[in-house]
Design a protein around this motif. Structure first.
Motif, PDB file in Angstrom:
ATOM      1  N   GLY A 201      62.627  16.567  57.384  1.00  0.00           N
ATOM      2  CA  GLY A 201      62.545  17.669  56.441  1.00  0.00           C
ATOM      3  C   GLY A 201      61.141  18.085  56.087  1.00  0.00           C
ATOM      4  O   GLY A 201      60.140  17.573  56.601  1.00  0.00           O
ATOM      5  N   LEU A 202      61.078  19.043  55.157  1.00  0.00           N
ATOM      6  CA  LEU A 202      59.842  19.626  54.653  1.00  0.00           C
ATOM      7  C   LEU A 202      59.575  19.077  53.254  1.00  0.00           C
ATOM      8  O   LEU A 202      60.474  19.002  52.425  1.00  0.00           O
ATOM      9  CB  LEU A 202      59.982  21.152  54.604  1.00  0.00           C
ATOM     10  N   VAL A 203      58.314  18.712  53.007  1.00  0.00           N
ATOM     11  CA  VAL A 203      57.934  18.122  51.726  1.00  0.00           C
ATOM     12  C   VAL A 203      56.793  18.933  51.117  1.00  0.00           C
ATOM     13  O   VAL A 203      55.759  19.149  51.765  1.00  0.00           O
ATOM     14  CB  VAL A 203      57.492  16.649  51.883  1.00  0.00           C
ATOM     15  N   SER A 204      56.981  19.374  49.892  1.00  0.00           N
ATOM     16  CA  SER A 204      55.934  20.074  49.155  1.00  0.00           C
ATOM     17  C   SER A 204      55.623  19.275  47.894  1.00  0.00           C
ATOM     18  O   SER A 204      56.544  18.888  47.159  1.00  0.00           O
ATOM     19  CB  SER A 204      56.396  21.488  48.773  1.00  0.00           C
ATOM     20  N   GLY A 205      54.326  19.010  47.646  1.00  0.00           N
ATOM     21  CA  GLY A 205      54.015  18.140  46.522  1.00  0.00           C
ATOM     22  C   GLY A 205      52.706  18.442  45.838  1.00  0.00           C
ATOM     23  O   GLY A 205      51.934  19.326  46.246  1.00  0.00           O
ATOM     24  N   SER A 206      52.458  17.676  44.773  1.00  0.00           N
ATOM     25  CA  SER A 206      51.236  17.819  43.987  1.00  0.00           C
ATOM     26  C   SER A 206      50.819  16.448  43.472  1.00  0.00           C
ATOM     27  O   SER A 206      51.660  15.672  42.999  1.00  0.00           O
ATOM     28  CB  SER A 206      51.470  18.773  42.815  1.00  0.00           C
ATOM     29  N   ASN A 207      49.517  16.152  43.567  1.00  0.00           N
ATOM     30  CA  ASN A 207      48.958  14.898  43.075  1.00  0.00           C
ATOM     31  C   ASN A 207      47.954  15.216  41.981  1.00  0.00           C
ATOM     32  O   ASN A 207      47.050  16.037  42.177  1.00  0.00           O
ATOM     33  CB  ASN A 207      48.279  14.144  44.230  1.00  0.00           C
ATOM     34  N   ASP A 208      48.094  14.546  40.816  1.00  0.00           N
ATOM     35  CA  ASP A 208      47.209  14.866  39.688  1.00  0.00           C
ATOM     36  C   ASP A 208      45.843  14.186  39.790  1.00  0.00           C
ATOM     37  O   ASP A 208      44.954  14.455  38.984  1.00  0.00           O
ATOM     38  CB  ASP A 208      47.890  14.521  38.371  1.00  0.00           C
ATOM     39  N   ASN A 209      45.661  13.274  40.773  1.00  0.00           N
ATOM     40  CA  ASN A 209      44.381  12.573  40.989  1.00  0.00           C
ATOM     41  C   ASN A 209      43.839  11.912  39.724  1.00  0.00           C
ATOM     42  O   ASN A 209      42.629  11.889  39.482  1.00  0.00           O
ATOM     43  CB  ASN A 209      43.340  13.544  41.556  1.00  0.00           C
ATOM     44  N   GLY A 210      44.739  11.386  38.936  1.00  0.00           N
ATOM     45  CA  GLY A 210      44.333  10.663  37.740  1.00  0.00           C
ATOM     46  C   GLY A 210      44.263  11.493  36.485  1.00  0.00           C
ATOM     47  O   GLY A 210      44.058  10.968  35.387  1.00  0.00           O
TER      48      GLY A 210
END
Length: 207
Positions: free
Chosen positions: A124-133
Motif C-alpha cells: 500500500g501507500l503510506v502518507s505521514g508526518s514526523n514532529d522531530n521532537g
C-alpha cells in the motif's frame, strides 16, 4: 426410556461435534475485519540505543475470498539516546519524535498452512508526518510505498492472531523544510535470517 434418552444425547453430541468440524477459518468475499498490531523495537548500535513503539489499528473489506482493501493508522514513538560511559550519570539529551502515518492498501492471502494458518502479503501507500521532537522543530512529511508478508492464526472462526513480519520492499520520500531525501529498500535476506526481528503482533476480529 433410558436407552432413548442416551440415544438422543449421543445424536446431539454427534451433531455438535460435526458442526464444530465444519467451522471455517479465514475470509470470504464481503467479509470485513477490525484489527491492530503492536510493535516494539530496541537496538544498541555502538553505544547509541534506539527504541521504537508502534500501535497500528486497521480496517479491511474483502472484494474476494483472497483480496481485501485496507485502511489503517500508524502511531509511532521513537527514542534515540546516547549511551552514558561507565560510572557516569545517564544521558539527559535524547532525540525523541512522534510519527503519524495513514495507510491505504490491500492484503492478498496466497497460502494456507493447515486449517488455521493463513499467510498473506500486504501492500500500500503510506502518507505521514514526523514532529522531530516538537518544540518548534520543522516537521518531516513522508510518502512511501511498501510491501510485506504476514501470517494469521485463527483461534476461532471470528478471532485471529495477526503476525505482520518485516517489510520486504519499501520506497520512501521525505521532506524537512527544503531538504528532500529518497530511499528504497529490498530486504529479502532478513526474512530468512531473522524473520521475527521486527514482527508486529496483534488481533483481528472478523464480522
Amino acid at each position: 426410556m433410558k436407552k432413548i434418552i442416551l440415544s438422543a444425547i449421543a445424536v446431539c453430541a454427534f451433531g455438535f461435534a460435526n458442526a464444530q468440524d465444519k467451522e471455517s477459518y479465514g475470509f470470504a468475499s464481503g467479509d470485513m475485519y477490525l484489527g491492530g498490531t503492536i510493535h516494539y523495537f530496541s537496538e544498541d548500535n555502538g553505544g547509541v540505543k534506539s527504541t521504537s513503539n508502534t500501535i497500528a489499528p486497521e480496517f479491511g473489506y474483502f472484494l474476494s475470498d483472497n483480496l481485501a482493501l485496507t485502511v489503517g493508522l500508524e502511531l509511532t514513538a521513537n527514542d534515540l539516546a546516547a549511551k552514558p560511559a561507565v560510572g557516569t550519570t545517564p544521558a539527559v539529551d535524547a532525540d525523541k519524535s512522534k510519527q503519524t502515518n495513514i495507510k491505504i492498501g490491500g492484503r492478498y492471502y496466497f497460502l494456507n498452512v493447515g486449517e488455521r494458518f493463513k499467510t498473506y502479503t500486504n501492500f500500500g501507500l503510506v502518507s505521514g508526518s514526523n514532529d522531530n521532537g516538537g518544540n518548534g522543530a520543522e516537521k518531516t512529511a513522508t510518502l512511501g510505498l511498501g510491501a510485506g508478508i504476514g501470517v494469521n492464526y485463527w483461534i476461532t472462526s471470528k478471532w485471529a492472531v495477526d503476525f505482520g513480519l518485516n517489510d520486504v520492499f519499501s520506497y520512501n520520500t521525505s521532506k524537512t523544510g527544503d531538504v528532500k531525501t529518497t530511499s528504497m529498500t529490498l530486504d529479502i535476506n532478513k526474512q530468512y535470517n531473522n524473520i521475527f526481528a521486527a514482527a508486529k503482533v496483534g488481533l483481528i476480529y472478523k464480522f
